[in-house]
Design a protein around this motif. Structure first.
Motif, PDB file in Angstrom:
ATOM      1  N   UNK A 194      23.712   6.455 -18.297  1.00 12.11           N
ATOM      2  CA  UNK A 194      25.118   6.359 -17.959  1.00 12.11           C
ATOM      3  C   UNK A 194      25.305   6.750 -16.503  1.00 12.11           C
ATOM      4  N   UNK A 195      26.336   6.183 -15.896  1.00 10.65           N
ATOM      5  CA  UNK A 195      26.550   6.375 -14.464  1.00 10.65           C
ATOM      6  C   UNK A 195      26.772   7.840 -14.097  1.00 10.65           C
ATOM      7  N   UNK A 196      27.529   8.558 -14.923  1.00  9.15           N
ATOM      8  CA  UNK A 196      27.874   9.940 -14.555  1.00  9.15           C
ATOM      9  C   UNK A 196      26.678  10.863 -14.638  1.00  9.15           C
ATOM     10  N   UNK A 197      25.928  10.798 -15.739  1.00 10.51           N
ATOM     11  CA  UNK A 197      24.765  11.663 -15.875  1.00 10.51           C
ATOM     12  C   UNK A 197      23.700  11.322 -14.841  1.00 10.51           C
ATOM     13  N   UNK A 198      23.517  10.025 -14.566  1.00 12.15           N
ATOM     14  CA  UNK A 198      22.563   9.632 -13.525  1.00 12.15           C
ATOM     15  C   UNK A 198      22.982  10.194 -12.174  1.00 12.15           C
TER      16      UNK A 198
END
Length: 236
Positions: A194-198
């Motif tokens: 996911x964009x946020x965790x990455x």
């Protein structure tokens, strides 16, 4: 091997880039002063156009559906991106993303806080969500069909900082141009985490054209990142 810094991210200026004719700049795009008011206006518009939106998607006309939302998303903040996707728990998903730019976070936070509850038809995401099983995803890129199940990642953990440096490899990288390799370096990471965790947990990102040693799959990378001490993100 090409290296990228995942953070910090560059931001576009409010006037944009020059148009084809350099004497004619893009008009200035207004940035709302009140994110919460901008979010409320978006959701008012959403409810107004929802019947047309549902009809467009039912007729398999995603371009018409996106047209109904373009100005409304830009009204929240002109630098936001959005997409209409198949949902993971609902039929459809609306994803509004600031590409993890900290300056855009107040706007995506306000947008998500004002969103209606997810239901059987719609779910709402303020960043690109992870794919439940990235190994089952195949990406069409030009003439290439790229299976994310073949992606391998070298992962080096900095436990003190709680971040991971990665090098991403796919056998087809040697056949791709630089721009395509760059896209296919980050896409599997966002699909897995996911964009946020990455954005929170990946520090240095490299493209490995030659096959590296001591690699993990995208699923194993997800487990590794979720196991970091103090992790505040979540991949579903």
């Amino acid at each position: 091997m090409r290296a990228f810094r995942r953070r910090p991210r560059a931001r576009h200026g409010s006037t944009g880039e020059p148009a084809v004719d350099p004497r004619t700049p893009w008009p200035e795009r207004r940035v709302p002063e009140d994110p919460e008011a901008a979010a409320r206006e978006f959701w008012r518009h959403w409810h107004d156009v929802l019947p047309e939106l549902s009809a467009a998607l039912g007729e398999d006309n995603p371009r018409a559906a996106e047209t109904l939302l373009c100005d409304a998303v830009a009204g929240v903040h002109p630098d936001l991106q959005f997409s209409l996707e198949r949902g993971t728990r609902s039929l459809y998903a609306l994803v509004v993303s600031g590409r993890e730019d900290p300056a855009l976070r107040p706007y995506t936070d306000a947008w998500k806080a004002a969103a209606p509850p997810d239901d059987a038809i719609w779910e709402f995401h303020d960043s690109v969500p992870p794919v439940p099983d990235p190994a089952g995803v195949t990406v069409n890129l030009g003439s290439h069909r790229i299976a994310l199940g073949d992606v391998r990642v070298v992962a080096q953990v900095d436990a003190a900082e709680g971040v991971v440096d990665v090098a991403v490899h796919h056998p087809v990288f040697a056949e791709l141009g630089e721009a395509e390799r760059t896209a296919m370096t980050f896409l599997p990471l966002d699909a897995a985490l996911g964009e946020r965790l990455a954005g929170e947990r990946l520090r240095r990102v490299e493209t490995a054209v030659a096959p590296p040693q001591s690699t993990v799959t995208l699923g194993e990378l997800r487990d590794l990142v979720l196991g970091l001490a103090g992790n505040v993100g979540e991949a579903h």
